[in-house]
Write a protein that holds these residues in place. Structure first.
Motif, PDB file in Angstrom:
ATOM      1  N   HIS A   1      14.487   1.728   9.450  1.00  0.00           N
ATOM      2  CA  HIS A   1      13.652   0.631   8.948  1.00  0.00           C
ATOM      3  C   HIS A   1      12.233   1.171   8.805  1.00  0.00           C
ATOM      4  CE1 HIS A   1      11.185  -3.013   9.138  1.00  0.00           C
ATOM      5  NE2 HIS A   1      12.260  -3.662   8.730  1.00  0.00           N
ATOM      6  N   CYS A   2      11.675   1.175   7.582  1.00  0.00           N
ATOM      7  CA  CYS A   2      10.361   1.771   7.341  1.00  0.00           C
ATOM      8  C   CYS A   2       9.449   0.824   6.573  1.00  0.00           C
ATOM      9  CB  CYS A   2      10.494   3.051   6.522  1.00  0.00           C
ATOM     10  SG  CYS A   2      11.436   4.345   7.326  1.00  0.00           S
ATOM     11  N   THR A   3       8.162   0.904   6.892  1.00  0.00           N
ATOM     12  CA  THR A   3       7.124   0.206   6.137  1.00  0.00           C
ATOM     13  C   THR A   3       6.121   1.263   5.685  1.00  0.00           C
ATOM     14  OG1 THR A   3       7.412  -1.825   7.386  1.00  0.00           O
ATOM     15  CG2 THR A   3       5.348  -1.581   6.180  1.00  0.00           C
ATOM     16  N   ILE A   4       5.864   1.287   4.376  1.00  0.00           N
ATOM     17  CA  ILE A   4       4.953   2.261   3.786  1.00  0.00           C
ATOM     18  C   ILE A   4       3.851   1.497   3.069  1.00  0.00           C
ATOM     19  CG2 ILE A   4       4.706   4.180   2.172  1.00  0.00           C
ATOM     20  CD1 ILE A   4       8.151   3.309   3.324  1.00  0.00           C
ATOM     21  N   ALA A   5       2.612   1.893   3.294  1.00  0.00           N
ATOM     22  CA  ALA A   5       1.475   1.228   2.649  1.00  0.00           C
ATOM     23  C   ALA A   5       0.535   2.279   2.082  1.00  0.00           C
ATOM     24  CB  ALA A   5       0.729   0.349   3.645  1.00  0.00           C
ATOM     25  N   LEU A   6       0.005   1.996   0.907  1.00  0.00           N
ATOM     26  CA  LEU A   6      -1.012   2.874   0.338  1.00  0.00           C
ATOM     27  C   LEU A   6      -2.355   2.482   0.930  1.00  0.00           C
ATOM     28  CD1 LEU A   6      -0.193   3.413  -3.436  1.00  0.00           C
ATOM     29  CD2 LEU A   6       0.390   4.807  -1.471  1.00  0.00           C
TER      30      LEU A   6
ATOM     31  N   ARG B   1       0.066   2.665  -7.534  1.00  0.00           N
ATOM     32  CA  ARG B   1       1.496   2.383  -7.618  1.00  0.00           C
ATOM     33  C   ARG B   1       2.201   3.094  -6.482  1.00  0.00           C
ATOM     34  NH1 ARG B   1       5.960   4.809 -10.009  1.00  0.00           N
ATOM     35  NH2 ARG B   1       4.717   6.539 -10.734  1.00  0.00           N
ATOM     36  N   LEU B   2       3.198   2.410  -5.894  1.00  0.00           N
ATOM     37  CA  LEU B   2       3.997   2.976  -4.817  1.00  0.00           C
ATOM     38  C   LEU B   2       5.469   2.740  -5.139  1.00  0.00           C
ATOM     39  CD1 LEU B   2       4.365   4.175  -1.940  1.00  0.00           C
ATOM     40  CD2 LEU B   2       4.082   1.846  -1.063  1.00  0.00           C
ATOM     41  N   ARG B   3       6.262   3.799  -5.027  1.00  0.00           N
ATOM     42  CA  ARG B   3       7.707   3.700  -5.240  1.00  0.00           C
ATOM     43  C   ARG B   3       8.400   4.361  -4.049  1.00  0.00           C
ATOM     44  NH1 ARG B   3      12.014   6.656  -8.613  1.00  0.00           N
ATOM     45  NH2 ARG B   3      13.509   4.981  -8.952  1.00  0.00           N
TER      46      ARG B   3
ATOM     47  N   PHE C   1      -3.652  -2.451  -2.509  1.00  0.00           N
ATOM     48  CA  PHE C   1      -3.056  -2.122  -1.210  1.00  0.00           C
ATOM     49  C   PHE C   1      -1.563  -2.456  -1.174  1.00  0.00           C
ATOM     50  CE2 PHE C   1      -7.548  -2.976   0.035  1.00  0.00           C
ATOM     51  CZ  PHE C   1      -7.878  -1.683   0.363  1.00  0.00           C
ATOM     52  N   PRO C   2      -0.766  -1.813  -2.026  1.00  0.00           N
ATOM     53  CA  PRO C   2       0.670  -2.103  -2.043  1.00  0.00           C
ATOM     54  C   PRO C   2       1.347  -1.695  -0.731  1.00  0.00           C
ATOM     55  CG  PRO C   2       0.213  -0.182  -3.383  1.00  0.00           C
ATOM     56  CD  PRO C   2      -1.114  -0.742  -2.965  1.00  0.00           C
ATOM     57  N   ARG C   3       2.373  -2.470  -0.362  1.00  0.00           N
ATOM     58  CA  ARG C   3       3.134  -2.219   0.863  1.00  0.00           C
ATOM     59  C   ARG C   3       4.612  -2.488   0.577  1.00  0.00           C
ATOM     60  NH1 ARG C   3       1.694  -4.600   6.714  1.00  0.00           N
ATOM     61  NH2 ARG C   3      -0.110  -3.349   6.241  1.00  0.00           N
ATOM     62  N   ILE C   4       5.477  -1.557   0.994  1.00  0.00           N
ATOM     63  CA  ILE C   4       6.924  -1.704   0.804  1.00  0.00           C
ATOM     64  C   ILE C   4       7.623  -1.519   2.149  1.00  0.00           C
ATOM     65  CG2 ILE C   4       8.989  -0.662  -0.226  1.00  0.00           C
ATOM     66  CD1 ILE C   4       7.313   0.002  -2.692  1.00  0.00           C
ATOM     67  N   THR C   5       8.566  -2.409   2.419  1.00  0.00           N
ATOM     68  CA  THR C   5       9.436  -2.289   3.581  1.00  0.00           C
ATOM     69  C   THR C   5      10.833  -2.004   3.066  1.00  0.00           C
ATOM     70  OG1 THR C   5       8.085  -3.786   4.895  1.00  0.00           O
ATOM     71  CG2 THR C   5      10.348  -3.454   5.623  1.00  0.00           C
ATOM     72  N   ILE C   6      11.479  -0.981   3.622  1.00  0.00           N
ATOM     73  CA  ILE C   6      12.806  -0.572   3.161  1.00  0.00           C
ATOM     74  C   ILE C   6      13.656  -0.266   4.391  1.00  0.00           C
ATOM     75  CG2 ILE C   6      12.257   1.886   2.944  1.00  0.00           C
ATOM     76  CD1 ILE C   6      13.757   1.722   0.168  1.00  0.00           C
TER      77      ILE C   6
ATOM     78  N   ARG D   1       8.619  -6.069  -1.022  1.00  0.00           N
ATOM     79  CA  ARG D   1       7.298  -5.547  -1.349  1.00  0.00           C
ATOM     80  C   ARG D   1       6.255  -6.635  -1.155  1.00  0.00           C
ATOM     81  NH1 ARG D   1       8.611  -4.970  -7.670  1.00  0.00           N
ATOM     82  NH2 ARG D   1       8.871  -7.171  -8.087  1.00  0.00           N
ATOM     83  N   GLY D   2       5.033  -6.193  -1.049  1.00  0.00           N
ATOM     84  CA  GLY D   2       3.922  -7.111  -0.884  1.00  0.00           C
ATOM     85  C   GLY D   2       2.636  -6.325  -0.947  1.00  0.00           C
ATOM     86  N   ALA D   3       1.575  -6.988  -0.582  1.00  0.00           N
ATOM     87  CA  ALA D   3       0.275  -6.344  -0.527  1.00  0.00           C
ATOM     88  C   ALA D   3      -0.331  -6.674   0.823  1.00  0.00           C
ATOM     89  CB  ALA D   3      -0.626  -6.831  -1.656  1.00  0.00           C
ATOM     90  N   ALA D   4      -0.931  -5.685   1.416  1.00  0.00           N
ATOM     91  CA  ALA D   4      -1.514  -5.876   2.741  1.00  0.00           C
ATOM     92  C   ALA D   4      -2.796  -6.672   2.630  1.00  0.00           C
ATOM     93  CB  ALA D   4      -1.779  -4.525   3.375  1.00  0.00           C
ATOM     94  N   PRO D   5      -3.097  -7.484   3.631  1.00  0.00           N
ATOM     95  CA  PRO D   5      -4.385  -8.164   3.648  1.00  0.00           C
ATOM     96  C   PRO D   5      -5.512  -7.137   3.663  1.00  0.00           C
ATOM     97  CG  PRO D   5      -2.931  -9.052   5.327  1.00  0.00           C
ATOM     98  CD  PRO D   5      -2.259  -7.833   4.764  1.00  0.00           C
ATOM     99  N   PHE D   6      -6.612  -7.444   3.055  1.00  0.00           N
ATOM    100  CA  PHE D   6      -7.734  -6.513   2.958  1.00  0.00           C
ATOM    101  C   PHE D   6      -8.141  -6.020   4.346  1.00  0.00           C
ATOM    102  CE2 PHE D   6     -12.268  -5.454   2.723  1.00  0.00           C
ATOM    103  CZ  PHE D   6     -12.199  -4.486   1.739  1.00  0.00           C
TER     104      PHE D   6
END
Length: 140
Positions: free
Chosen positions: A79-84, A90-92, A112-117, A130-135
């Motif tokens: 289970h991973c969460t990746i954030a730019l 762009r994040l893939r 600030f894209p964020r993906i959980t996979i 997917r989502g975007a992290a709060p500032f």
């Protein structure tokens, strides 16, 4: 004969209880080799937090780096969460099993894209969101 019969019934009852108890034990699943591929904006700065589950124990894995990047992780489930960490890019993310089959993939283009996979595991079925992290809170 009745003493022998009672002993026989007791032995059968014990054997039956043992078989039922062993069947109730969780099977020890073999660890898989997962490939986690991160891509998107070239040299975009990212932060990643993963939880690798093995034999009911979770190990946290944290990484920071620049895209593109790939990781091989051995675990029963992942289970991973990746954030730019960049403000807008762009994040893939793709998660593949050891036979190179895609388990889940997701792409996000946002501030600030964020993906959980994840693979299937104690956290539920395999999938991605997917989502975007709060500032100011973009480090998972």
């Amino acid at each position: 004969m009745s003493g022998r019969s009672a002993l026989y019934r007791l032995a059968v009852a014990f054997a039956f209880t043992f078989v039922v108890a062993m069947a109730a034990q969780p099977s020890s699943a073999k660890a898989e080799r997962y490939l986690l591929e991160l891509s998107g904006g070239t040299l975009a700065n990212f932060s990643m937090t993963c939880f690798a589950e093995n034999a009911g124990r979770q190990t946290r894995i944290r990484r920071r780096g620049y895209l593109p990047q790939s990781y091989i992780i051995h675990a029963q489930s992942l289970h991973c969460t990746i954030a730019l960490l960049e403000s807008h890019d762009r994040l893939r993310v793709r998660l593949l099993d050891e036979k190179q089959r895609v388990i889940a993939e997701m792409e996000q283009h946002a501030i600030f894209p964020r993906i959980t996979i994840r693979s299937a595991g104690s956290w539920g079925p395999s999938g991605a969101s997917r989502g975007a992290a709060p500032f100011g809170q973009n480090d998972p």
